[in-house]
Design a protein around this motif. Sequence first.
Motif, PDB file in Angstrom:
ATOM      1  N   ILE A   9       0.831  -1.207   0.000  1.00  0.00           N
ATOM      2  CA  ILE A   9       0.000   0.000   0.000  1.00  0.00           C
ATOM      3  C   ILE A   9       0.864   1.255   0.000  1.00  0.00           C
ATOM      4  N   GLY A  10       2.044   1.202   0.661  1.00  0.00           N
ATOM      5  CA  GLY A  10       2.941   2.347   0.615  1.00  0.00           C
ATOM      6  C   GLY A  10       3.448   2.599  -0.793  1.00  0.00           C
ATOM      7  N   ILE A  55      -5.332  11.805  -0.174  1.00  0.00           N
ATOM      8  CA  ILE A  55      -5.501  10.461   0.362  1.00  0.00           C
ATOM      9  C   ILE A  55      -4.257   9.610   0.124  1.00  0.00           C
ATOM     10  N   SER A  56      -3.546   9.862  -0.980  1.00  0.00           N
ATOM     11  CA  SER A  56      -2.313   9.115  -1.227  1.00  0.00           C
ATOM     12  C   SER A  56      -1.247   9.477  -0.201  1.00  0.00           C
ATOM     13  N   LEU A  57      -1.163  10.769   0.129  1.00  0.00           N
ATOM     14  CA  LEU A  57      -0.197  11.201   1.132  1.00  0.00           C
ATOM     15  C   LEU A  57      -0.524  10.606   2.492  1.00  0.00           C
ATOM     16  N   ALA A  58      -1.800  10.615   2.867  1.00  0.00           N
ATOM     17  CA  ALA A  58      -2.201  10.038   4.149  1.00  0.00           C
ATOM     18  C   ALA A  58      -1.949   8.534   4.185  1.00  0.00           C
ATOM     19  N   GLY A  59      -2.296   7.849   3.101  1.00  0.00           N
ATOM     20  CA  GLY A  59      -2.072   6.404   3.060  1.00  0.00           C
ATOM     21  C   GLY A  59      -0.603   6.046   3.069  1.00  0.00           C
ATOM     22  N   PHE A  60       0.221   6.827   2.369  1.00  0.00           N
ATOM     23  CA  PHE A  60       1.659   6.557   2.334  1.00  0.00           C
ATOM     24  C   PHE A  60       2.287   6.734   3.720  1.00  0.00           C
ATOM     25  N   ILE A  61       1.922   7.839   4.415  1.00  0.00           N
ATOM     26  CA  ILE A  61       2.460   8.072   5.760  1.00  0.00           C
ATOM     27  C   ILE A  61       1.975   7.006   6.726  1.00  0.00           C
ATOM     28  N   MET A 227     -10.831   3.280 -12.518  1.00  0.00           N
ATOM     29  CA  MET A 227     -10.396   3.830 -11.240  1.00  0.00           C
ATOM     30  C   MET A 227     -11.086   3.153 -10.070  1.00  0.00           C
ATOM     31  N   LEU A 228     -12.360   2.819 -10.240  1.00  0.00           N
ATOM     32  CA  LEU A 228     -13.093   2.142  -9.164  1.00  0.00           C
ATOM     33  C   LEU A 228     -12.477   0.794  -8.840  1.00  0.00           C
ATOM     34  N   VAL A 229     -12.165   0.025  -9.883  1.00  0.00           N
ATOM     35  CA  VAL A 229     -11.540  -1.284  -9.652  1.00  0.00           C
ATOM     36  C   VAL A 229     -10.201  -1.109  -8.936  1.00  0.00           C
ATOM     37  N   PHE A 230      -9.416  -0.131  -9.371  1.00  0.00           N
ATOM     38  CA  PHE A 230      -8.124   0.127  -8.745  1.00  0.00           C
ATOM     39  C   PHE A 230      -8.283   0.577  -7.292  1.00  0.00           C
ATOM     40  N   LEU A 231      -9.210   1.500  -7.036  1.00  0.00           N
ATOM     41  CA  LEU A 231      -9.391   2.037  -5.689  1.00  0.00           C
ATOM     42  C   LEU A 231      -9.956   0.986  -4.729  1.00  0.00           C
ATOM     43  N   ILE A 232     -10.840   0.135  -5.218  1.00  0.00           N
ATOM     44  CA  ILE A 232     -11.379  -0.915  -4.350  1.00  0.00           C
ATOM     45  C   ILE A 232     -10.272  -1.885  -3.945  1.00  0.00           C
ATOM     46  N   GLY A 233      -9.380  -2.203  -4.898  1.00  0.00           N
ATOM     47  CA  GLY A 233      -8.241  -3.051  -4.547  1.00  0.00           C
ATOM     48  C   GLY A 233      -7.329  -2.388  -3.530  1.00  0.00           C
ATOM     49  N   ILE A 234      -7.046  -1.083  -3.721  1.00  0.00           N
ATOM     50  CA  ILE A 234      -6.226  -0.338  -2.766  1.00  0.00           C
ATOM     51  C   ILE A 234      -6.911  -0.279  -1.407  1.00  0.00           C
TER      52      ILE A 234
END
Length: 282
Positions: A9-10, A55-61, A227-234
Motif C-alpha cells: 500500500i505504501g 488520500i495518497s499522502l495520508a495512506g503513504f504516511i 479507477m473504481l476497480v483500482f481504488l477498491i483493490g487499494i
Amino acid sequence: MRRLSNTVIGFLNLLTLLASIPIIGGGLWMARNSTTCESFLQTPLLVVGFVVLVISLAGFIGACFHVAWALWVYLVVMLFLIGTLIALTVFGFVVTSQGGGVEVPGRVYKEYRLQDYSPWLRNRIKDPNYWMTIRSCILGSKTCAKIALWTPLDYLEKDMSPIQSGCCKPPTSCNYNMATAVAQDPDCYHWNNAPDLLCYECDSCKAGVLENVRRDWHKLSVLNIVMLVFLIGIYSIGCCAFRNTKRAETEYPYGENRVKHIKPRWDYHWWRWLQDKREGLY
C-alpha cells in the motif's frame, strides 16, 4: 502479511501521489487555456487530482510509518471517493443515454437535434451565461475556419465534428432559393454568413456541443470504472494495513500468546485425583 500489506500500500500510494501531480497540472492548464471548450471537465479534474493527492499522502504516511490515525483518515476518504465515483458514473450514464446524430441522406456527416438529449443537459446548455462561455470557446478555437474553404463536393464527401455540423453551417434541409415563404427549421432563420455569427445561436449548435459532452462523458465513465476497480483493490489492502498498524500499537506483538491464566474446568481436580489414585500416588 503485516510487512507485505504495508509495503504494497505504501508503494501504490506513492505511485498515485506522483500521478496526482500531472492530473492537477492538466486541470490548471485547461482552466487557463481559452481555446478549449471542455470547461465542464476543469473543476472535476482539479477536485479528483487534489483528493488523490491528499488520500495518497495520508495512506503513504500511515502505511510506511505505522500511523494509525493517518490510515483511518485515508480509509474514510477512500470510501467516500469510491462512493462518489460510483454515483458520478451512474449519473453520467443516465444523462448521456439519450442523444446521438441523425443520418443525412447523401452526406457523410450527421446532424444533431437539441430535443434528442436529456432535460438536464438541455437546461444546462440553455443557460445564457454558460452558452456565452462555450460560444467564446468555439470562436477562439477556429473550428469553423477549418471548413470555410470547403467546396460543395467536400460537403458531400467529408465528415464533420458535431460542433462543425451544428455551428458552422445551416441545417442541410434549409432552402434559401425558394421564391415563396415555406415553413422551415427555425435554425434556418438563425444562420448568418458573418464569421462571428454563422449558426452559433442555432439549437443545432447547442446540440453539437452536447454531443461532444456526451462522447467525452462516456470516455470519463470508462475511466471511472477503471479507477473504481483500482481504488477498491487499494482499499482492501488498506484495511489490512490498518489492522496490522493497530496491532503493532498494542502491548502485545503479533504472534505472542495473550493468555495469562487459564481457569480449569469445574471437574478438572476431581478427574485429576482419580487418575493419580489409579496410578498409586495416593
